[in-house]
Design a protein around this motif. Structure first.
Motif, PDB file in Angstrom:
ATOM      1  N   LEU A   1      10.323   4.247  -1.628  1.00  0.00           N
ATOM      2  CA  LEU A   1       9.981   4.687  -2.970  1.00  0.00           C
ATOM      3  C   LEU A   1       8.461   4.834  -3.039  1.00  0.00           C
ATOM      4  CD1 LEU A   1      11.320   3.226  -6.206  1.00  0.00           C
ATOM      5  CD2 LEU A   1       9.010   2.589  -5.672  1.00  0.00           C
ATOM      6  N   ASP A   2       8.007   5.868  -3.726  1.00  0.00           N
ATOM      7  CA  ASP A   2       6.584   6.024  -3.947  1.00  0.00           C
ATOM      8  C   ASP A   2       6.206   5.181  -5.133  1.00  0.00           C
ATOM      9  OD1 ASP A   2       5.383   7.751  -2.062  1.00  0.00           O
ATOM     10  OD2 ASP A   2       6.659   9.364  -2.819  1.00  0.00           O
ATOM     11  N   GLY A   3       5.297   4.278  -4.933  1.00  0.00           N
ATOM     12  CA  GLY A   3       4.982   3.354  -6.021  1.00  0.00           C
ATOM     13  C   GLY A   3       3.500   3.201  -6.258  1.00  0.00           C
ATOM     14  N   MET A   4       3.183   2.779  -7.467  1.00  0.00           N
ATOM     15  CA  MET A   4       1.814   2.418  -7.827  1.00  0.00           C
ATOM     16  C   MET A   4       1.753   0.902  -7.756  1.00  0.00           C
ATOM     17  SD  MET A   4      -0.942   3.988  -9.136  1.00  0.00           S
ATOM     18  CE  MET A   4      -0.722   5.217 -10.411  1.00  0.00           C
TER      19      MET A   4
ATOM     20  N   THR B   1       1.365  -9.242  -7.947  1.00  0.00           N
ATOM     21  CA  THR B   1       1.363  -7.846  -7.538  1.00  0.00           C
ATOM     22  C   THR B   1       2.721  -7.241  -7.869  1.00  0.00           C
ATOM     23  OG1 THR B   1      -0.133  -8.410  -5.758  1.00  0.00           O
ATOM     24  CG2 THR B   1       0.966  -6.290  -5.609  1.00  0.00           C
ATOM     25  N   LEU B   2       2.694  -6.140  -8.581  1.00  0.00           N
ATOM     26  CA  LEU B   2       3.934  -5.467  -8.955  1.00  0.00           C
ATOM     27  C   LEU B   2       3.861  -4.014  -8.500  1.00  0.00           C
ATOM     28  CD1 LEU B   2       4.441  -6.661 -12.655  1.00  0.00           C
ATOM     29  CD2 LEU B   2       5.754  -7.377 -10.662  1.00  0.00           C
ATOM     30  N   VAL B   3       5.020  -3.384  -8.363  1.00  0.00           N
ATOM     31  CA  VAL B   3       5.065  -1.977  -7.987  1.00  0.00           C
ATOM     32  C   VAL B   3       5.747  -1.201  -9.108  1.00  0.00           C
ATOM     33  CG1 VAL B   3       5.868  -0.294  -6.299  1.00  0.00           C
ATOM     34  CG2 VAL B   3       5.178  -2.568  -5.541  1.00  0.00           C
ATOM     35  N   VAL B   4       5.096  -0.147  -9.573  1.00  0.00           N
ATOM     36  CA  VAL B   4       5.684   0.705 -10.606  1.00  0.00           C
ATOM     37  C   VAL B   4       6.086   2.033  -9.942  1.00  0.00           C
ATOM     38  CG1 VAL B   4       5.344   1.740 -12.875  1.00  0.00           C
ATOM     39  CG2 VAL B   4       4.075  -0.315 -12.242  1.00  0.00           C
ATOM     40  N   PRO B   5       7.370   2.435 -10.060  1.00  0.00           N
ATOM     41  CA  PRO B   5       7.791   3.697  -9.436  1.00  0.00           C
ATOM     42  C   PRO B   5       6.936   4.860  -9.945  1.00  0.00           C
ATOM     43  CG  PRO B   5       9.683   2.474 -10.232  1.00  0.00           C
ATOM     44  CD  PRO B   5       8.476   1.754 -10.731  1.00  0.00           C
TER      45      PRO B   5
ATOM     46  N   VAL C   1      -8.398  -3.716 -23.421  1.00  0.00           N
ATOM     47  CA  VAL C   1      -9.612  -3.035 -22.959  1.00  0.00           C
ATOM     48  C   VAL C   1      -9.960  -3.453 -21.534  1.00  0.00           C
ATOM     49  CG1 VAL C   1     -12.023  -2.588 -23.505  1.00  0.00           C
ATOM     50  CG2 VAL C   1     -10.381  -2.935 -25.338  1.00  0.00           C
ATOM     51  N   GLU C   2      -9.495  -4.643 -21.149  1.00  0.00           N
ATOM     52  CA  GLU C   2      -9.810  -5.117 -19.801  1.00  0.00           C
ATOM     53  C   GLU C   2      -8.822  -4.598 -18.759  1.00  0.00           C
ATOM     54  OE1 GLU C   2      -9.896  -9.324 -20.250  1.00  0.00           O
ATOM     55  OE2 GLU C   2     -11.726  -9.258 -21.468  1.00  0.00           O
ATOM     56  N   GLY C   3      -7.784  -3.948 -19.221  1.00  0.00           N
ATOM     57  CA  GLY C   3      -6.764  -3.513 -18.286  1.00  0.00           C
ATOM     58  C   GLY C   3      -6.699  -1.999 -18.131  1.00  0.00           C
ATOM     59  N   VAL C   4      -5.593  -1.569 -17.546  1.00  0.00           N
ATOM     60  CA  VAL C   4      -5.347  -0.141 -17.342  1.00  0.00           C
ATOM     61  C   VAL C   4      -4.008   0.175 -18.002  1.00  0.00           C
ATOM     62  CG1 VAL C   4      -5.121   1.692 -15.635  1.00  0.00           C
ATOM     63  CG2 VAL C   4      -6.484  -0.316 -15.103  1.00  0.00           C
ATOM     64  N   ALA C   5      -3.922   1.330 -18.638  1.00  0.00           N
ATOM     65  CA  ALA C   5      -2.660   1.723 -19.259  1.00  0.00           C
ATOM     66  C   ALA C   5      -1.953   2.755 -18.384  1.00  0.00           C
ATOM     67  CB  ALA C   5      -2.924   2.297 -20.643  1.00  0.00           C
ATOM     68  N   LEU C   6      -0.686   2.499 -18.134  1.00  0.00           N
ATOM     69  CA  LEU C   6       0.136   3.474 -17.417  1.00  0.00           C
ATOM     70  C   LEU C   6       1.026   4.146 -18.453  1.00  0.00           C
ATOM     71  CD1 LEU C   6       1.450   1.253 -14.468  1.00  0.00           C
ATOM     72  CD2 LEU C   6      -0.634   2.613 -14.505  1.00  0.00           C
ATOM     73  N   LEU C   7       0.832   5.429 -18.622  1.00  0.00           N
ATOM     74  CA  LEU C   7       1.662   6.144 -19.580  1.00  0.00           C
ATOM     75  C   LEU C   7       2.974   6.480 -18.883  1.00  0.00           C
ATOM     76  CD1 LEU C   7       1.184   7.031 -22.481  1.00  0.00           C
ATOM     77  CD2 LEU C   7       0.690   9.318 -21.613  1.00  0.00           C
ATOM     78  N   VAL C   8       4.084   5.930 -19.383  1.00  0.00           N
ATOM     79  CA  VAL C   8       5.370   6.169 -18.723  1.00  0.00           C
ATOM     80  C   VAL C   8       6.327   6.862 -19.682  1.00  0.00           C
ATOM     81  CG1 VAL C   8       5.188   4.204 -17.176  1.00  0.00           C
ATOM     82  CG2 VAL C   8       6.297   3.925 -19.382  1.00  0.00           C
TER      83      VAL C   8
ATOM     84  N   LEU D   1       9.077  -2.770 -10.717  1.00  0.00           N
ATOM     85  CA  LEU D   1       9.358  -2.787 -12.145  1.00  0.00           C
ATOM     86  C   LEU D   1      10.491  -1.819 -12.516  1.00  0.00           C
ATOM     87  CD1 LEU D   1       7.591  -4.594 -13.877  1.00  0.00           C
ATOM     88  CD2 LEU D   1       6.408  -2.554 -14.692  1.00  0.00           C
ATOM     89  N   ASP D   2      11.361  -2.238 -13.402  1.00  0.00           N
ATOM     90  CA  ASP D   2      12.383  -1.355 -13.957  1.00  0.00           C
ATOM     91  C   ASP D   2      11.819  -0.827 -15.278  1.00  0.00           C
ATOM     92  OD1 ASP D   2      14.518  -0.174 -15.182  1.00  0.00           O
ATOM     93  OD2 ASP D   2      15.946  -1.772 -14.717  1.00  0.00           O
ATOM     94  N   VAL D   3      11.186   0.337 -15.194  1.00  0.00           N
ATOM     95  CA  VAL D   3      10.424   0.838 -16.341  1.00  0.00           C
ATOM     96  C   VAL D   3      11.319   1.027 -17.577  1.00  0.00           C
ATOM     97  CG1 VAL D   3       9.090   2.781 -17.209  1.00  0.00           C
ATOM     98  CG2 VAL D   3       8.645   1.880 -14.929  1.00  0.00           C
ATOM     99  N   ASP D   4      12.516   1.577 -17.357  1.00  0.00           N
ATOM    100  CA  ASP D   4      13.407   1.817 -18.499  1.00  0.00           C
ATOM    101  C   ASP D   4      13.738   0.527 -19.234  1.00  0.00           C
ATOM    102  OD1 ASP D   4      13.486   4.514 -18.334  1.00  0.00           O
ATOM    103  OD2 ASP D   4      15.209   4.552 -16.981  1.00  0.00           O
TER     104      ASP D   4
END
Lengths: 756, 156
Positions: A608-611, A619-623, A674-681, A732-735
């Motif tokens: 799987l391609d992950g972030m 450490t987590l992986v987001v598809p 503000v200290e983090g990063v937002a992943l728009l999913v 991570l199971d984004v849904d």
């Protein structure tokens, strides 16, 4: 190897034969009249029958036998394979597949259907002057006997009493007296022996038919030093006096038919010598055939030399023939391309695929290999990392070696993945049956066009593709296509077309299902959605949004529940199973012109391609497929909403913020966005969410490992993977995360504690 | 290992004994796949407190259970001196965090005494008996009772 394993191999072969059968019949249906196609179809049924006979699968044998008989009529040009005939044959192929499955899994078959088809097949076979088939009692028993009594109507059980006739017995007796003589020339090829048949046994079976004299023809014999131990050199001339017909003789050679030359002729006078011992006599070995044989006259030696020369010449001829064939077959694809005719290229492709030798491998073994390679990749990464960390300032030989190792590992991984890759053809072929059945049920006329059947995908993806595809095809024919009358009224051809296409696009497989039906009735969909409280009555929706409503649970546009669809399994299930495969599904529809469903799927489920991201020191992986974009939130963009909700404004729209660390219970309070990063999913429901993580480490392909195998399903977590340092990271199971952010709690299903 | 040696000739079943806190326990050796040192585990969200997380066991994801916490005692603070017993429970593998492995015992069935009557229901649910060996008391535990099968969990 025990019986079950042999049986398993037989069923695997059956599957191939059934696929061959179906594709052959479809070719015939498209107007292909190549005798080789007919032969291939015949062979497929014949092999199934042969194997089934060996395992005592009587239902399968008797059906295959009737089917084979009818096919034989086609093969011998006694029956024209027109559309009507092929319709029956395609249905018979379906029943044959059902019978095979039933024999394998112990299920039951629609008896009425197979009985009906047996009748139809027999009717077809008898359409021409019927052939006497004395040696084949099975069809005779099943066929309506030419009884002088009028056949009584079928009673409720479907049992039909057949008047018993003694004529057959009398006929047999008279036949016994009037035995006929046959001259049989039986010339086995080496394939006969290679397949484990034995000429002696065949001759012995033949001897049971009557009086027989046999003469072994050794003319083909080569000098000893030229003999190929696997070749066949002998042939036999047999005179047989028998009261059985020619068919009985042929049936002796039934399983050897393709591997020998067989001439059966009626002889005027019988040359059976009753005194001769049957069936084999010791053959005196001619020592003169040996080159070094000291004995033998000059004449003989000359003969011998001639024979050697002849043999050499003929061997050379065969060799050159083979060479020519090989050349022509390699040249064929090139020429085909030049001609660019579809038929030629198909034939060439077939020739090419036929030439590639293959082996059958247990899927478990491949899985084990894939696991090991996954390990290798991880170990390789660990090794590189520790070399970098130790910072020995890498002697260049170590670095070079590592680089080479990395390249090799990647290559091994690719090739191992390629082992599991298979063309989507079998699934597509199965679909043609579905189309046939639904078309029959709905009384519509449908043509299924498939393209890109040879596109390769991982086996697990193929296996899981069949179900959603079946459902969509059903929908396309049942809901999508109009009735022939409506089509004609709309200025379309009466026959609808369903097009199934597969192609590779940027590391994914894209499967498209298009119909040229009426398209989605947006008014109706909209009304239904309002009725079901899915949308407000005055909601302003775009055409795409309306089309996408059909993916909602419990949504069916069918007016009434038909046999085919509307059993509560809707497009929502299709969408979910596609998503479970890591894929997406889109729909586009034009009123009056039809709809197109586009599925984009990963080529494999193993990687799987992950972030790779950090959340609360974990450490987590987001598809990657779920991520639309990433952004660094600024304080001015964050807005509080109510007591605990926060929204982030992105290009003038507000998107809910979800703290992944909080929702997974990794920390008690929400982190400062503000200290983090937002992943728009983007999630299942189409809604967007901004997932807050602490940092992004990078993008990487990860090997998917099951959590359920040793643990249990964890809400919010799809699976696990192993990182370069050997530690486990969760995917991570984004849904589920998005659903949880909507208020549905990620409730711990772990109830190990329940025991305590 | 002296006791084991004494009993080898008489046959009987083999058990692996280990220490958790100040108590000794043992499990059937047939369930034990390997014994390895402690490695940091990846914590699992929403896991019960005795599930320390998961580790990588040659490519498989292996959950680690703090046996001390699971048996209702003080949770362990894992150090490099701790040991993980990889055991097979039905079709799943699980890692048990224990303080140390002490013995391999060979005992005959009649040497296993029934669980004393004073135990609470919780202890009784996983204890299958006790062994008296050289003045020590070793509790035989049934792994399947400690970790109910997946299906049962889902049904629960």
């Amino acid at each position: 190897m025990d019986m079950n394993e042999i049986k398993e191999i037989f069923f695997q072969e059956c599957e191939e034969q059934l696929a061959e059968l179906e594709s052959g019949l479809l070719k015939l249906n498209d107007g292909d009249r190549d005798p080789e196609t007919v032969n291939a179809v015949f062979r497929a049924v014949h092999s199934i029958k042969g194997g089934a006979g060996a395992f005592g699968l009587d239902d399968l044998v008797s059906f295959a036998h009737v089917f084979e008989t009818t096919l034989d009529c086609v093969r011998s040009n006694r029956l024209e394979p027109n559309q009507d005939v092929l319709k029956v044959m395609l249905k018979s192929a379906d029943v044959l597949a059902d019978l095979t499955n039933a024999a394998r899994d112990g299920g039951s078959v629609d008896q009425a259907r197979s009985r009906q088809l047996i009748k139809e097949l027999e009717a077809l076979a008898n359409g021409e002057p019927p052939q006497t088939s004395a040696a084949e009692p099975a069809p005779k028993a099943a066929a309506p006997a030419p009884a002088p009594v009028a056949t009584p109507p079928l009673n409720e059980e479907g049992f039909q009493p057949v008047a018993f006739s003694f004529e057959d017995f009398e006929a047999d007796e008279t036949a016994l007296i009037e035995a006929t003589c046959y001259e049989i020339v039986f010339r086995p090829k080496s394939e006969l022996y290679a397949k484990g048949n034995d000429a002696t046994l065949l001759l012995r079976d033949l001897s049971r038919l009557g009086e027989m004299s046999i003469h072994c023809d050794m003319d083909g014999l080569q000098p000893l030093d030229r003999m190929n131990p696997e070749a066949a050199y002998f042939s036999w001339k047999i005179s047989l006096k028998t009261d059985k017909g020619e068919d009985a003789i042929r049936s002796v050679f039934e399983f050897a038919e393709w591997d020998c030359d067989l001439d059966i002729t009626l002889a005027d006078a019988c040359t059976v010598d009753a005194n001769e011992e049957l069936p084999m006599q010791p053959v005196p070995f001619d020592l003169s055939l040996l080159d070094e044989a000291p004995a033998g006259s000059a004449e003989e030696e000359e003969q011998l030399a001639n024979r050697d020369r002849d043999a050499a010449v003929s061997a050379a001829e065969t060799a050159s023939n083979v060479l020519q064939m090989a050349q022509s077959s390699t040249r064929a694809p090139a020429e085909a391309q030049k001609n660019a005719t579809a038929a030629a290229s198909a034939a060439a492709q077939q020739a090419a695929s036929a030439a590639t030798p293959t082996i059958r491998v247990d899927l478990d073994r491949v899985d084990r290999l894939i696991n090991l390679v996954g390990e290798l990749v991880i170990n390789q990464a660990m090794l590189s990392q520790s070399v970098i960390e130790n910072d020995t300032n890498g002697t260049s030989s170590i670095n070079m070696g590592l680089e080479e190792l990395q390249q090799l590992t990647r290559e091994i991984q690719d090739s191992v993945m390629a082992i599991r890759a298979q063309p989507v053809k079998p699934v597509f072929q199965r679909m043609s049956r579905i189309v046939r059945e639904i078309a029959d049920m709905t009384g519509k006329s449908v043509r299924l066009v498939t393209e890109g059947e040879n596109t390769e995908v991982d086996k697990t993806v193929i296996d899981k593709l069949a179900e959603p595809l079946t459902h969509m095809i059903r929908n396309a024919v049942d809901h999508g296509l109009e009735t022939p009358e409506k089509r004609l009224a709309a200025g379309k051809s009466a026959e609808g077309t369903v097009r199934l296409t597969a192609k590779h696009r940027s590391g994914r497989i894209v499967i498209e299902l298009a119909d040229d039906g009426a398209g989605i009735n947006r008014e109706k969909v909209r009304q239904k959605a309002i009725d079901n409280d899915l949308i407000a009555a005055d909601a302003n929706l775009s055409d795409e949004e309306i089309d996408n409503l059909i993916f909602h649970a419990g949504f069916s546009t069918a007016d009434k529940i038909s046999d085919i669809s509307g059993r509560g399994v809707g497009m929502d299930v299709v969408k979910r199973s596609i998503q479970a495969l890591g894929g997406r599904i889109n729909i586009s529809s034009k009123p009056g012109q039809g709809s197109v469903f586009t599925m984009s799927l990963p080529l494999t489920l193993a990687v799987l391609d992950g972030m790779v991201v950090t959340v609360a020191n974990q450490t987590l992986v987001v598809p990657l497929t779920a991520i639309v974009e990433t952004l660094q939130p600024e304080a001015s963009a964050i807005h509080s909403f109510g007591a605990s909700q926060r929204l982030i404004s992105i290009r003038n729209s507000f998107c809910p913020l979800v703290d992944v660390g909080r929702i997974l219970n990794f920390r008690a309070t929400q982190a400062n966005p503000v200290e983090g990063v937002a992943l728009l999913v983007e999630s299942e429901g189409g809604g967007q969410r901004a997932l807050m993580v602490d940092a992004i480490q990078g993008q990487r392909q990860v090997v998917i490992k099951s959590l359920e195998a040793n643990y249990t399903h964890v809400p919010g977590i799809a699976a696990a993977t192993i990182l370069g340092d050997g530690r486990v990271a969760l995917i991570l199971d984004v849904d589920a995360i998005v659903a949880a952010s909507r208020g549905q709690s990620l409730k711990p299903e772990m109830s190990l504690a329940a025991a305590g | 290992m002296t006791y084991a040696a004494k009993n080898l000739t008489t046959g009987g079943r083999e058990l692996i004994a280990f220490r958790v806190g100040d108590q000794e326990f043992c499990v059937n050796i047939m369930a034990v796949r390997e014994i390895r040192g402690w490695t940091p585990a990846t914590p699992m969200p929403h896991a019960p407190s005795y599930v320390l997380g998961v580790i990588n066991l040659r490519g498989a994801v292996l959950p680690i259970v703090d046996l001390s916490a699971r048996l209702g005692m003080k949770p362990a603070e894992p150090t490099v001196r701790h040991v993980i017993i990889v055991a097979q429970v039905k079709r799943q593998m699980v890692g048990l965090l224990v303080d140390a492995v002490s013995d391999i015992l060979t005992v005959r069935d009649e040497e296993i005494q029934p669980t004393p009557d004073i135990s609470s229901e919780f202890e009784k649910s996983f204890a299958r008996g006790v062994l008296a060996i050289e003045g020590r008391m070793i509790c035989l535990i049934e792994l399947e009772a400690v970790f109910p099968r997946q299906e049962e969990r889902e049904a629960a």
